[in-house]
Scaffold this motif. Structure first.
Motif, mmCIF file in Angstrom:
data_model
loop_
_atom_site.group_PDB
_atom_site.id
_atom_site.type_symbol
_atom_site.label_atom_id
_atom_site.label_comp_id
_atom_site.label_asym_id
_atom_site.label_seq_id
_atom_site.Cartn_x
_atom_site.Cartn_y
_atom_site.Cartn_z
ATOM 1 N N VAL A 141 0.870 -1.206 0.004
ATOM 2 C CA VAL A 141 0.146 0.223 -0.234
ATOM 3 C C VAL A 141 0.649 1.461 -0.168
ATOM 4 N N ILE A 142 0.663 2.093 -1.132
ATOM 5 C CA ILE A 142 1.660 3.486 -1.166
ATOM 6 C C ILE A 142 0.447 4.651 -0.421
ATOM 7 N N VAL A 143 0.946 5.844 -0.229
ATOM 8 C CA VAL A 143 -0.033 6.915 -0.116
ATOM 9 C C VAL A 143 0.989 7.593 -0.222
ATOM 10 N N ASP A 144 0.125 8.164 -0.647
ATOM 11 C CA ASP A 144 0.174 10.294 -1.276
ATOM 12 C C ASP A 144 -0.143 11.145 -0.458
ATOM 13 N N ASP A 145 0.851 11.864 0.028
ATOM 14 C CA ASP A 145 0.001 12.810 0.498
ATOM 15 C C ASP A 145 0.251 14.685 -0.839
ATOM 16 N N TYR A 146 -0.844 15.433 -0.235
ATOM 17 C CA TYR A 146 -0.593 16.255 -1.032
ATOM 18 C C TYR A 146 -1.006 17.369 -0.816
ATOM 19 N N LEU A 177 -4.765 16.488 1.131
ATOM 20 C CA LEU A 177 -5.255 15.786 0.428
ATOM 21 C C LEU A 177 -4.336 13.959 0.322
ATOM 22 N N GLN A 178 -5.133 12.940 0.729
ATOM 23 C CA GLN A 178 -4.287 11.903 1.590
ATOM 24 C C GLN A 178 -4.661 11.098 0.191
ATOM 25 N N THR A 179 -3.579 10.085 -1.063
ATOM 26 C CA THR A 179 -4.843 8.681 -1.784
ATOM 27 C C THR A 179 -4.206 7.605 -1.221
ATOM 28 N N LYS A 180 -4.893 6.471 -0.978
ATOM 29 C CA LYS A 180 -3.880 5.325 -1.199
ATOM 30 C C LYS A 180 -3.838 4.823 -2.567
ATOM 31 N N ARG A 181 -3.300 3.806 -2.617
ATOM 32 C CA ARG A 181 -3.341 2.774 -3.747
ATOM 33 C C ARG A 181 -2.361 1.618 -3.073
ATOM 34 N N THR A 182 -2.589 0.571 -3.736
ATOM 35 C CA THR A 182 -2.136 -0.874 -3.992
ATOM 36 C C THR A 182 -1.210 -1.185 -5.464
ATOM 37 N N VAL A 183 0.030 -1.634 -5.066
ATOM 38 C CA VAL A 183 0.595 -1.978 -6.080
ATOM 39 C C VAL A 183 1.156 -3.714 -5.968
ATOM 40 N N SER A 184 0.544 -4.157 -6.664
ATOM 41 C CA SER A 184 1.234 -5.546 -7.035
ATOM 42 C C SER A 184 2.444 -6.470 -7.121
ATOM 43 N N SER A 185 2.904 -6.929 -6.990
ATOM 44 C CA SER A 185 4.510 -7.700 -7.431
ATOM 45 C C SER A 185 4.650 -9.026 -7.432
ATOM 46 N N ILE A 186 5.295 -8.732 -7.970
ATOM 47 C CA ILE A 186 6.028 -10.351 -8.154
ATOM 48 C C ILE A 186 6.999 -10.960 -7.844
ATOM 49 N N THR A 187 7.586 -11.637 -7.471
ATOM 50 C CA THR A 187 9.005 -11.991 -7.546
ATOM 51 C C THR A 187 9.296 -13.973 -7.625
ATOM 52 N N ILE A 188 9.983 -13.995 -8.614
ATOM 53 C CA ILE A 188 9.960 -15.010 -9.161
ATOM 54 C C ILE A 188 11.550 -15.241 -8.892
ATOM 55 N N THR A 189 11.991 -16.192 -8.156
ATOM 56 C CA THR A 189 13.384 -16.793 -8.482
ATOM 57 C C THR A 189 13.492 -18.361 -8.459
ATOM 58 N N LEU A 190 14.857 -18.594 -9.584
ATOM 59 C CA LEU A 190 15.099 -19.268 -10.420
ATOM 60 C C LEU A 190 16.844 -20.367 -9.997
ATOM 61 N N SER A 191 16.675 -21.033 -10.248
ATOM 62 C CA SER A 191 17.998 -21.822 -9.658
ATOM 63 C C SER A 191 18.069 -22.957 -9.953
ATOM 64 N N LEU A 192 19.124 -23.146 -10.708
ATOM 65 C CA LEU A 192 19.293 -24.866 -10.994
ATOM 66 C C LEU A 192 20.110 -26.188 -9.585
#
Length: 121
Positions: free
Chosen positions: A32-37, A47-62
């Motif tokens: 959750v990212i909060v922006d204050d203006y 003014l304060q807005t909140k937004r949710t940012v999705s992320s992905i982490t992919i680990t590859l290994s031999l």
């Protein structure tokens, strides 16, 4: 942000199909990212807005990864993997290509100049 996740998954699948024996762990999260203006004019409220940012982490290994992890994927069958040959650059390859290109441009300029001279006669 959705495109970034899609591209990450696509690149991972390409890599898995070029390198045999890759184990994978995928983790999805959000932040959750909060922006204050601050208002530029007096008398206005902040003014304060909140937004949710999705992320992905992919680990590859031999090497073997934690099979008990929820996001674990075993390596794909070797029959589905097309190994890519690694081509190493030799020293001076780039310089030779640049010289060839330079020569080509100069030769074209000379030809064009000669044509102009012949047309003016």
């Amino acid at each position: 942000m959705g495109r970034a996740i899609y591209k990450t998954v696509t690149i991972t699948e390409i890599i898995k199909r070029r390198v045999a024996g890759l184990h994978q762990i995928t983790e999805i999260s959000s932040t959750v990212i909060v922006d204050d203006y601050e208002p530029l004019e007096e008398g206005l409220n902040k003014l304060q807005t909140k937004r949710t940012v999705s992320s992905i982490t992919i680990t590859l290994s031999l090497k073997q990864l934690d099979k008990s992890n929820v996001g674990y994927q075993k390596p794909i069958p070797e029959s589905e993997v097309v190994e890519q040959k690694v081509v190493e650059k030799k020293e001076g390859d780039d310089e030779e290509k640049k010289e060839k290109k330079k020569g080509g441009k100069n030769n074209n300029r000379r030809k064009n100049n000669n044509r102009r001279k012949n047309n003016n006669r």
